[in-house]
Design an enzyme around this catalytic site. Structure first.
Site, PDB file in Angstrom:
ATOM      1  N   GLU A  49      61.364 -22.028 114.442  1.00 39.11           N
ATOM      2  CA  GLU A  49      60.518 -23.255 114.451  1.00 39.11           C
ATOM      3  C   GLU A  49      59.409 -23.013 115.443  1.00 39.11           C
ATOM      4  O   GLU A  49      59.554 -22.253 116.522  1.00 39.11           O
ATOM      5  CB  GLU A  49      61.368 -24.633 114.281  1.00 39.11           C
ATOM      6  N   GLU A  60      65.477 -16.486 105.871  1.00 33.61           N
ATOM      7  CA  GLU A  60      65.532 -15.336 104.637  1.00 33.61           C
ATOM      8  C   GLU A  60      64.543 -14.469 105.053  1.00 33.61           C
ATOM      9  O   GLU A  60      64.613 -13.247 104.782  1.00 33.61           O
ATOM     10  CB  GLU A  60      65.168 -16.210 103.422  1.00 33.61           C
ATOM     11  N   CYS A  92      60.167 -18.146 100.727  1.00 35.15           N
ATOM     12  CA  CYS A  92      61.022 -17.011 100.679  1.00 35.15           C
ATOM     13  C   CYS A  92      61.412 -16.410  99.375  1.00 35.15           C
ATOM     14  O   CYS A  92      61.634 -15.305  99.038  1.00 35.15           O
ATOM     15  CB  CYS A  92      62.456 -17.715 101.287  1.00 35.15           C
TER      16      CYS A  92
HETATM   17 ZN   LIG Z   1      61.879 -20.175 103.169  1.00 40.81          ZN
END
Ligand SMILES: [Zn+2]
Length: 136
Positions: A49, A60, A92
């Site tokens: 983050e 992912e 993702c």
């Molecule tokens: Zn994601």
């Protein structure tokens, strides 16, 4: 591809391990991923983050980008571990679809219990694919 119980368990374990490295001070939602290539290698990833929220990257995609940046493009399966068995976000799913809609997606919770097993094709029906850009 049909995964053996052993491979599935190894991938989930690798994703659990990778989850330790999640940098998630804002959401406190740690995610670990482990991507199995068709050549048999495993690339892991954790979410990273950022104080500028949209800059955040999912576990992912970290795993996929690590693999692709090392020359891998054929994937057999990806395991994703979260506290509650959350599923991959839309971005993702799209990134996984780029490299094959048959990739198996294994979702597990923090205890390693598999809560869902699916394929990218089922998680992102009608995905926009490289073939959609085919030129005449
Ligand atoms: Zn994601």
């Amino acid at each position: 591809m049909k995964l053996s119980d052993e491979i599935r368990a190894q991938l989930v374990e690798a994703a659990q391990e990778a989850r330790r490295w999640a940098y998630a001070p804002y959401s406190n939602y740690a995610v670990g991923a482990a991507l199995l290539t068709s050549s048999g290698k495993v690339y892991d990833g954790a979410n990273v983050e950022n104080a500028a929220y949209p800059t955040t990257m999912c576990a992912e995609r970290v795993a996929v980008f690590k693999a692709v940046s090392e020359g891998e493009r054929d994937f057999a399966a990806i395991a994703v571990v979260t506290a509650n068995g959350g599923t991959p976000c839309g971005s993702c799913r799209q990134v996984l679809a780029e490299f094959g809609v048959e990739t198996v997606v294994i979702i597990a919770d923090i205890s390693g219990r598999v809560v869902m097993e699916s394929r990218v094709a089922e998680l992102l029906p009608g995905a926009f694919l490289p073939s959609d850009l085919a030129r005449e």
